[in-house]
Write a protein that holds these residues in place. Structure first.
Motif, short mmCIF file in Angstrom:
data_model
loop_
_atom_site.label_atom_id
_atom_site.label_comp_id
_atom_site.label_asym_id
_atom_site.label_seq_id
_atom_site.Cartn_x
_atom_site.Cartn_y
_atom_site.Cartn_z
N GLY A 268 0.38 -1.24 -0.29
CA GLY A 268 0.01 -0.05 -0.23
C GLY A 268 1.25 1.23 -0.53
N VAL A 269 0.27 2.46 0.35
CA VAL A 269 1.00 4.00 0.39
C VAL A 269 0.25 4.39 1.50
N VAL B 123 -6.79 11.77 -2.69
CA VAL B 123 -8.04 10.50 -3.23
C VAL B 123 -7.57 10.21 -4.67
N LYS B 124 -7.13 11.80 -4.82
CA LYS B 124 -6.79 11.83 -6.32
C LYS B 124 -5.45 11.29 -6.77
N ARG B 125 -4.28 11.34 -6.23
CA ARG B 125 -3.23 11.02 -6.26
C ARG B 125 -3.39 8.87 -6.91
N LYS B 126 -4.22 8.37 -5.81
CA LYS B 126 -4.82 7.48 -5.89
C LYS B 126 -5.34 6.87 -6.85
N LEU B 127 -6.32 7.56 -7.51
CA LEU B 127 -7.39 7.29 -8.06
C LEU B 127 -6.33 7.08 -9.55
N ILE B 128 -5.46 8.25 -9.51
CA ILE B 128 -4.29 8.88 -11.11
C ILE B 128 -3.59 6.62 -10.81
N PHE C 291 -6.98 0.33 -1.25
CA PHE C 291 -5.60 0.73 -1.63
C PHE C 291 -5.12 1.19 0.61
N ASN C 292 -4.46 0.38 0.32
CA ASN C 292 -4.03 0.16 1.61
C ASN C 292 -3.24 1.74 2.22
N ASP C 293 -3.23 1.91 3.34
CA ASP C 293 -3.50 3.46 3.90
C ASP C 293 -2.08 3.13 4.12
N CYS C 294 -1.64 1.86 5.06
CA CYS C 294 -0.46 2.13 5.77
C CYS C 294 0.23 2.82 6.81
N GLU C 295 -0.85 3.68 7.36
CA GLU C 295 -1.43 4.19 9.12
C GLU C 295 0.26 3.79 9.68
#
Ligand SMILES: Nc1nc2c(ncn2[C@@H]2O[C@H](COP(=O)(O)OP(=O)(O)OP(=O)(O)O)[C@@H](O)[C@H]2O)c(=O)[nH]1
Ligand SMILES: [Mg+2]
Lengths: 241, 93
Positions: free
Chosen positions: A134-135, A140-145, B65-69
């Motif tokens: 993951g990140v 959300v915008k960057r994830k969508l891109i 999408f994992n958020d990795c907090e």
């Protein structure tokens, strides 16, 4: 632990990373000491004006010149050639490529090594898009891109790896050498081309889920019209490979 | 063969098959009328289905999408630990 003859050369390209470099090196030292693998860290600094090299010198004093190698270049010449330059000085039979900005955590390296041994893979690639990967720090915008671009890439190129633009990877040295000779792109597209060419040449690719934490210190060097150059690169690969 | 050629070839083959059947290019005895009701709009159906599939997949992956907090917190703690340890060893930041 692991008493094998394998040696891992970590290539750390840096440009203005004086805050991050000591931290990433510290984490690398700890990770390797815990896993017991033989290693060296090669810092390829492109004449950073912020004094990254002075920091590297200090680290050499602390950890020794057999573990930390500073192989600088006079000016900013880009990432692709930085890897070529670093590889010339590498004595390991495996090369690990990662960013120095703490986005790539050294704790995953033992997993890369294990995965490599499991399948005798030519390449092990970190992936943000699978399993626990993951990140952090993306809106959300960057994830969508990111997701959209990744989907498009998977459809068009069917590359056989889930994270094409990431640059946290382990290579057999001779494999990386061959690949770098073949690759012509720059930036993100360079990482993408490496995987695409790897598939063409019949190299095997293993994957390890990684968490990608956005840089805390320093400035992003890529940027500007990233999306446009990504699409251009994708279409070029689509038409030529 | 490049990926572009693979795509063009596949599309050309599918397109030719479709055109042959719907327009009865080979002049064979025509298919039952019910078939044409399906055949004519088939490309459009497929396109729409693929579009929905894409939106669905990207949407699902975006949401999951994992958020990795946890990874970020752990890193922050390690950064402090690293600073202290390096300072003890004589590092000047
Ligand atoms: N030697 C060298 N290193 C570079 C150069 N450009 C970038 N780097 C380093 O390569 C790594 C990746 O660059 P980043 O700027 O983090 O690129 P990114 O990860 O796509 O972007 P951000 O994380 O958002 O900043 C970092 O360790 C940089 O310091 C270069 O021209 N020469
Ligand atoms: Mg980065």
């Amino acid at each position: 632990m692991a008493a094998s003859r394998d040696k891992y050369s970590v290539l750390l390209p840096t440009y203005n990373e004086r805050e991050n470099l000591p931290l990433i090196v510290w984490l690398l030292m700890r990770s390797f000491e815990q896993s017991g693998n033989d290693f060296e860290i090669i810092v390829i600094d492109d004449g950073s004006p912020d004094g990254t090299q002075e920091i590297a010198e200090q680290l050499i004093k602390i950890y020794g010149s057999d573990k930390i190698l500073l192989r600088p270049r006079a000016k900013k010449l880009g990432l692709g050639t930085a890897y070529v330059h670093g590889m010339k000085h590498a004595t390991g039979n495996f090369i690990i490529i990662m960013d120095a900005d703490l986005s790539h955590h050294p704790k995953f390296i033992p997993e890369f090594i294990r995965r490599q041994k499991e399948g005798n893979f030519d390449i092990v690639s970190g992936t943000r898009y699978k399993g626990n990967g993951g990140v952090h720090g993306w809106d959300v915008k960057r994830k969508l891109i990111s997701r959209g671009a990744n989907f498009l890439t998977q459809i068009l190129l069917r590359p056989g790896a889930s994270d094409l633009t990431g640059s946290f990877r382990l290579y057999k040295k001779e494999v990386l050498q061959k690949l770098i000779e073949k690759c012509v792109s720059k930036g993100y597209v360079f990482q993408m081309e490496m995987i695409v060419r790897a598939r063409q040449l019949g190299y095997s690719i293993g994957e390890v889920p990684i968490s990608f934490v956005d840089r805390v210190y320093g400035e992003s060097k890529l940027g500007g019209n990233e999306i446009v150059s990504f699409l251009k690169g994708l279409l070029t690969l689509f038409a030529t490979t | 063969m490049t990926k572009l050629l693979q795509w063009l070839l596949t599309l050309a083959l599918l397109g030719a098959t479709w055109a042959t059947l719907t327009l009865n290019l080979l002049g064979l005895s025509p298919l039952p009328p019910a078939w044409y009701q399906v055949l004519w709009p088939l490309p459009t159906y497929l396109l729409v289905t693929f579009g929905c599939y894409s939106l669905g997949v990207v949407g699902y992956r975006l949401a999951s999408f994992n958020d990795c907090e946890e990874a970020a917190r752990e890193l922050q703690a390690q950064i402090r630990e690293a600073r202290d340890d390096l300072a003890r060893r004589g590092m000047k930041f």
